[in-house]
Design an enzyme around this catalytic site. Structure first.
Site, PDB file in Angstrom:
ATOM      1  N   GLY A 211       0.821  -1.212   0.000  1.00  0.00           N
ATOM      2  CA  GLY A 211       0.000   0.000   0.000  1.00  0.00           C
ATOM      3  C   GLY A 211       0.847   1.250   0.000  1.00  0.00           C
ATOM      4  N   ASN A 212       0.212   2.368   0.209  1.00  0.00           N
ATOM      5  CA  ASN A 212       0.951   3.625   0.309  1.00  0.00           C
ATOM      6  C   ASN A 212       0.313   4.491   1.387  1.00  0.00           C
ATOM      7  OD1 ASN A 212      -1.056   5.506  -0.987  1.00  0.00           O
ATOM      8  ND2 ASN A 212      -0.762   4.054  -2.674  1.00  0.00           N
ATOM      9  N   ARG A 213       0.904   5.643   1.633  1.00  0.00           N
ATOM     10  CA  ARG A 213       0.505   6.432   2.798  1.00  0.00           C
ATOM     11  C   ARG A 213      -0.674   7.372   2.536  1.00  0.00           C
ATOM     12  NH1 ARG A 213       4.256   5.678   6.659  1.00  0.00           N
ATOM     13  NH2 ARG A 213       6.323   5.010   5.982  1.00  0.00           N
TER      14      ARG A 213
END
Ligand code: CTP
Length: 402
Positions: A211-213
Site C-alpha cells: 500500500g501507500n501512505r
C-alpha cells in the site's frame, strides 16, 4: 430490505444502526423473508419488524413509517425494488413506504454483475439518483453462487457511515466572498462529478498488502466541495468513512476494483477527479492463505496495475473534464506539466510530498494546479478543503475556457 442473499448482512446493519443510537423499524419484502426472518430483525431492532400492508394492527403502516422516519435505508436494494420505486409502483409495504416518505433515502444495491449492468437497472438507478436518492455501493467482490464482480452490497459499517453523513445535514455552503459560484452557491448544479480517493491496497496474502501512505482526505475534500456546490457526486474510495454528506459512496480496496467502479460510472460523469494514489504495481499472485515465517522469505513478483486514468482518456466523451493528481518528490511544477501532456488530461494537481505538512495523511496540502488552457496556480499550504475549492474552481475555469 429487498429479497437478496445480502439480506443476511442487513441483520448486522440493523444492529450497528441501533448501536449508533437509531430507532430502527425493519421492513421486509416477501422475497426478503425467504432469506431472513422477521423474528431475527425484531430481535435486533428497536421496533417490531413489519412485512405487510395488510392484517396488522395499524390501518396504514406505510404512512406511519414514511412520515415518522428521519431516514429510509434500503439494504439490499434489489433490481425489483429499484424498478418499483423508480416507477412509483406501490405493490408492497417496502415500496409503499418509500413512496410515502419525504425523508432522505439511502439505497444499497445488491445483485449479480449482469443485472447491475443491465441498461434497465442503470436507467432506474440514474432516475432515482437524479431524484435525490443516495446510493451506497455496490462494491466489487464475492457474490452469491461463487461469482465475483461489481454488485456486492456495501459493508454494513460503510452503510452506517453514509447514513450518519446523510443525516448530518445538507452539505455546508462555501464561505461568502469566494469566487466562481452563483448567489445560491450551487454553481455545479446539474453536473455529475466522479472522484477517487485513497491509496489502493494490493494483496500479498489474505492479511497483508502493498500500500501507500495516502489517507484519502484530499479526495474526500474534493467530493465534499463538489457536493456542497450542487454537483451529483460519486466517490470511489479506499479510505472508508467518515463519508462526505450527500455523495454516492463506493468502497474499494484494489486498483482493479477501483478501475471497475470508475469505468462503470465514468460515462455519466461530466468531471472525473482521479485523486486516488493508485498503486503502480501489484503482486502477480496473492497467496491463498497467510504466508508463514517458517515457509521462508517469499519471492514477490510484481506486475503493473491497470492505468485507470489512461482508460478514462481512451474512452473520454466530448465535454468530459479529466483531472489527474501527481505526487512529486521535489519542486512539482515541471512534473505536473509533463504529466499533463503525457497523460492527455485537462488538469493536473501536483504536490511535493517531500515537503513538511504536504499531502499524505496530513490535513493540509500545498499544490500546483496546471491546465491545458495554460493555468499555473500555486495553492497553500492550506487546509485540504481550501485546496479542494481551488481544484474545483480550476475545473470550472477550464470548462468555461474556449
Ligand atoms: N493513476 C491511475 N492508475 C494507475 C496509477 C495512477 O489512474 N494505475 C492516476 C492517479 O490517480 C493520479 C495519476 O494517475 O491521478 C498519477 O499518475 P502517476 O503517473 O502514477 O503518478 P505518480 O505515481 O504520482 O508518479 P510517478 O509514477 O511518475 O512517480
Amino acid at each position: 430490505m429487498g429479497g437478496g442473499i445480502a439480506a443476511y448482512k442487513s441483520v448486522e446493519l440493523c444492529r450497528r444502526l441501533v448501536a449508533a443510537g437509531a430507532l430502527v423499524s425493519p421492513v421486509l419484502s416477501a422475497a426478503a423473508e425467504r432469506f431472513v426472518t422477521a423474528t431475527t430483525f425484531s430481535a435486533v431492532a428497536t421496533e417490531a419488524a413489519r412485512t405487510t400492508l395488510w392484517d396488522g394492527p395499524e390501518p396504514s403502516p406505510h404512512t406511519t413509517l414514511g412520515q415518522r422516519s428521519d431516514l429510509v435505508v434500503v439494504a439490499p436494494a434489489t433490481a425489483r425494488v429499484l424498478a418499483a420505486y423508480a416507477m412509483g409502483l406501490a405493490d408492497d409495504l417496502l415500496v409503499t413506504t418509500l413512496l410515502a416518505t419525504r425523508a432522505p433515502v439511502v439505497l444499497c444495491p445488491a445483485m449479480h454483475t449482469e443485472m447491475w449492468e443491465q441498461p434497465a437497472v442503470r436507467a432506474n438507478v440514474s432516475t432515482l439518483r437524479q431524484r435525490g436518492a443516495l446510493l451506497v455501493g455496490p462494491v466489487d467482490g464475492p457474490l452469491a453462487g461463487g461469482d465475483t464482480g461489481p454488485g456486492r452490497m456495501a459493508e454494513p459499517a460503510d452503510i452506517v457511515a453514509a447514513c450518519v453523513a446523510r443525516l448530518s445535514g445538507p452539505p455546508e455552503p462555501r464561505p461568502p466572498g469566494a469566487t466562481g459560484r452563483t448567489a445560491q452557491g450551487r454553481d455545479l448544479a446539474g453536473l455529475a462529478v466522479l472522484v477517487t480517493a485513497g491509496g489502493t491496497r494490493e494483496p500479498l496474502d489474505p492479511v497483508r498488502f502493498l500500500g501507500n501512505r495516502s489517507s484519502g482526505k484530499q479526495g474526500h475534500a474534493v467530493a465534499a466541495e463538489a457536493a456542497a456546490r450542487g454537483a451529483t457526486v460519486a466517490l470511489v474510495s479506499t479510505s472508508g468513512g467518515p463519508w462526505p454528506a450527500g455523495v454516492e459512496v463506493v468502497a474499494v480496496e484494489t486498483a482493479a476494483q477501483m478501475q471497475a467502479a470508475v469505468l462503470a460510472r465514468s460515462d455519466e460523469a461530466d468531471v472525473v477527479v482521479m485523486a486516488a494514489a493508485v498503486a503502480d504495481f501489484r503482486p502477480v499472485r496473492a497467496a491463498g492463505a497467510k504466508l508463514r515465517r517458517g515457509d521462508g522469505v517469499p519471492d514477490v513478483v510484481l506486475e503493473a496495475t491497470p492505468d485507470i486514468l489512461a482508460a478514462l482518456v481512451a474512452r473520454r466523451r466530448p465535454g468530459q473534464t479529466l483531472v489527474g493528481f501527481a505526487a512529486e518528490w521535489g519542486e512539482p511544477t515541471a512534473g505536473a506539466r509533463s504529466k499533463l501532456e503525457a497523460k492527455g488530461v485537462d488538469v493536473v494537481v501536483a504536490n511535493d510530498v517531500s515537503a513538511p505538512g504536504v499531502g499524505f495523511d496530513h490535513d493540509t496540502n500545498a499544490v500546483v494546479i496546471v491546465s491545458g488552457a495554460g493555468m499555473e496556480l500555486n495553492v497553500g499550504p492550506a487546509d485540504k478543503r481550501d485546496v479542494a475549492r481551488a481544484v474545483i474552481d480550476a475545473v470550472t475555469a477550464h470548462r468555461s475556457s474556449p
